[in-house]
Write an enzyme that holds these catalytic residues in place. Structure first.
Site, PDB file in Angstrom:
ATOM      1  N   SER A 182       2.175  30.332 -79.126  1.00 49.66           N
ATOM      2  CA  SER A 182       3.103  29.600 -78.265  1.00 49.66           C
ATOM      3  C   SER A 182       3.005  28.084 -78.378  1.00 49.66           C
ATOM      4  O   SER A 182       3.927  27.393 -77.974  1.00 49.66           O
ATOM      5  CB  SER A 182       2.881  30.015 -76.812  1.00 49.66           C
ATOM      6  OG  SER A 182       1.589  29.636 -76.396  1.00 49.66           O
ATOM      7  N   HIS A 210       6.405  36.292 -77.233  1.00 49.89           N
ATOM      8  CA  HIS A 210       7.233  35.146 -77.632  1.00 49.89           C
ATOM      9  C   HIS A 210       8.111  35.458 -78.840  1.00 49.89           C
ATOM     10  O   HIS A 210       8.915  34.625 -79.247  1.00 49.89           O
ATOM     11  CB  HIS A 210       6.366  33.930 -77.968  1.00 49.89           C
ATOM     12  CG  HIS A 210       5.987  33.105 -76.791  1.00 49.89           C
ATOM     13  ND1 HIS A 210       6.898  32.335 -76.086  1.00 49.89           N
ATOM     14  CD2 HIS A 210       4.800  32.938 -76.161  1.00 49.89           C
ATOM     15  CE1 HIS A 210       6.282  31.717 -75.088  1.00 49.89           C
ATOM     16  NE2 HIS A 210       5.010  32.073 -75.113  1.00 49.89           N
ATOM     17  N   LYS A 241      10.369  37.010 -70.619  1.00 49.79           N
ATOM     18  CA  LYS A 241      10.789  35.914 -71.494  1.00 49.79           C
ATOM     19  C   LYS A 241      12.206  36.200 -72.004  1.00 49.79           C
ATOM     20  O   LYS A 241      13.145  36.090 -71.227  1.00 49.79           O
ATOM     21  CB  LYS A 241       9.761  35.704 -72.613  1.00 49.79           C
ATOM     22  CG  LYS A 241       8.437  35.142 -72.051  1.00 49.79           C
ATOM     23  CD  LYS A 241       7.432  34.745 -73.098  1.00 49.79           C
ATOM     24  CE  LYS A 241       6.266  34.005 -72.460  1.00 49.79           C
ATOM     25  NZ  LYS A 241       5.005  34.772 -72.468  1.00 49.79           N
TER      26      LYS A 241
HETATM   27  C1  LIG Z   1       3.834  35.151 -71.615  1.00 48.05           C
HETATM   28  C2  LIG Z   1       2.840  35.945 -72.343  1.00 48.05           C
HETATM   29  C3  LIG Z   1       2.114  36.964 -71.702  1.00 48.05           C
HETATM   30  C4  LIG Z   1       2.238  37.224 -70.228  1.00 48.05           C
HETATM   31  O1  LIG Z   1       3.435  37.874 -69.915  1.00 48.05           O
HETATM   32  P1  LIG Z   1       3.755  38.168 -68.387  1.00 48.05           P
HETATM   33  O2  LIG Z   1       4.669  39.328 -68.417  1.00 48.05           O
HETATM   34  O3  LIG Z   1       4.365  36.920 -67.840  1.00 48.05           O
HETATM   35  O4  LIG Z   1       2.460  38.481 -67.716  1.00 48.05           O
HETATM   36  C5  LIG Z   1       1.240  37.717 -72.463  1.00 48.05           C
HETATM   37  N1  LIG Z   1       1.061  37.481 -73.781  1.00 48.05           N
HETATM   38  C6  LIG Z   1       1.715  36.489 -74.418  1.00 48.05           C
HETATM   39  C7  LIG Z   1       1.482  36.269 -75.879  1.00 48.05           C
HETATM   40  C8  LIG Z   1       2.616  35.688 -73.716  1.00 48.05           C
HETATM   41  O5  LIG Z   1       3.250  34.699 -74.354  1.00 48.05           O
END
Ligand SMILES: *Cc1c(COP(=O)(O)O)cnc(C)c1O
Length: 395
Positions: A182, A210, A241
């Site tokens: 990220s 992501h 996301k």
């Molecule tokens: C955003 C993210 C998470 C967490 O996701 P949530 O559903 O908000 O808990 C886990 N792993 C990665 C790689 C992320 O980017």
């Protein structure tokens, strides 16, 4: 007792603040979108994970509203007692269909999916080999598991090979990686990881949080990009996301793995089911994706356009294969000043610096969305150019 700890907490907080690391929350009074209202101001939003622009999509809102009427507000139960509705089963089938996997299991978040995936599958006699830049939830999940831990530098295949050699004495081996990292936006070299996994007899887990909806021609993620659909044992991801941005996570992959998680995964067994309106909107979303790649195509066009124009303007952009564009500034204070001035220009972005990124690697992270129109991108590029000239970042 509290008097003592209060003094201690005051000091801790003061330390965070004096290090310039205190996180303030910006209050938004509009739906999540390309344009948001914060305070009295309207700004263009370039820091949401709203990659496909679905966070306020009318079809998803309509599906959620309809489910409130047909299935109620909440389920007041974990899945295995009385918390499984038809909608949960349909959403799990839709997730498996999207990724070309055998089955899927829902969690309240991907944080929970990652927290509950290792401990039921692996024990002391096994090995987890993890990329050093993996998400915090993967790190925490690994901590909850007794397997031997190995680490390799971000996407470094010779280090991964070394660790795999060291782990040959263990019973089962699992390589774990984020699909997209990220902070840089780089994609995990899954093709090479796959070859090493075959050579050294290991399984693979990819967190597509992501990358799902973003990477690959139709947005099916890193397994599409590297032509490995259906070949990876475990995929985790989020509904928070690209996939509408509400809440929820999942693990999808081999049938027996998902079966065992339903029996033994603690965040699944001991935490509430996701609300039916979220499940219904998710089902609608995957149906939309089956029909058209319109949003993915727009996101890919937007990203390529933005990056090319920023490079043309003289910015130093990290190589990226996702919708994350790291504008490198290297200096921490500069990243904060520049983000503040961009905000004045109506562009909402965030500057990152140590310890979120390595020392001397400060940057502004721009996240592109299918909800951005060309005029939004042009406005963002113009604001970056104007502010960067004032701050002597570009000539
Ligand atoms: C955003 C993210 C998470 C967490 O996701 P949530 O559903 O908000 O808990 C886990 N792993 C990665 C790689 C992320 O980017």
């Amino acid at each position: 007792m509290y008097k003592d700890i209060r003094t201690f907490l005051h000091n801790e907080l003061a330390e965070i603040e004096s290090a310039g690391l205190y996180k303030n929350e910006r209050v938004i009074t509009s739906p999540q979108s390309a344009e948001i209202t914060t305070g009295a101001k309207k700004v263009l939003n370039f820091c949401a994970n709203n990659y496909l622009g679905l966070s306020n999509h009318p079809e998803l809102v309509a599906a959620a509203k309809a489910a409130l009427d047909t299935h109620g507000y909440g389920v007041s139960s974990v899945r295995f007692i009385c918390g499984t509705q038809d909608l949960h089963k349909q959403l799990e089938a839709a997730i498996a269909g999207f990724f070309g996997t055998e089955d899927a299991i829902l969690y309240a978040s991907c944080f929970d999916a990652n927290g509950g995936v290792f401990e039921p599958l692996l024990g002391e006699e096994d090995a987890i080999i993890s990329d050093a830049l993996n998400h915090a939830s993967i790190i925490d999940g690994v901590r909850l598991c007794k397997a031997q831990r190995y680490r390799y530098a971000n996407a470094d295949m010779s280090e991964l090979e070394e660790q795999l050699k060291k782990a040959q004495a263990q019973r089962f081996r699992l390589i774990v990686t984020d699909g997209v990292f990220s902070m840089d936006g780089n994609v995990a070299p899954l093709d090479k990881i796959y070859r090493l996994a075959e050579q050294y007899d290991a399984m693979i887990m990819v967190d597509e949080s992501h990358s799902a909806g973003v990477v690959g021609r139709t947005g099916r993620g890193v397994t599409e990009l590297h032509r490995l659909r259906g070949k990876i044992e475990i995929i985790t991801g989020t509904l928070g996301k690209s996939f509408g941005g509400a809440i929820g996570g999942f693990t999808t992959g081999k049938k027996e793995i998902i079966d065992l998680l339903r029996q033994r995964s603690r965040p699944y067994l001991f935490s509430n089911s996701i609300p039916p309106m979220v499940a219904a909107a998710g089902i609608r979303m995957f149906r939309m994706m089956d029909k058209t790649n319109e949003l993915q195509d727009k996101l890919h066009w937007n990203t390529a356009y933005f990056i090319q124009k920023m490079k043309d303007a003289g910015f130093d952009i990290k190589p990226t294969e996702s919708a994350i564009c790291a504008v490198m500034l290297y200096d921490a204070k500069l990243s904060q000043d520049m983000a503040a001035q961009l905000q004045e220009e109506g562009i909402y972005v965030t500057g990152f610096y140590y310890p979120v990124v390595p020392k001397g690697q400060a940057r502004i992270r721009v996240q592109i969305s299918a909800s951005h129109e060309k005029e939004h991108l042009d406005k963002c590029i113009a604001a970056f150019t104007k502010v960067a000239k004032v701050l002597n970042v570009i000539k």
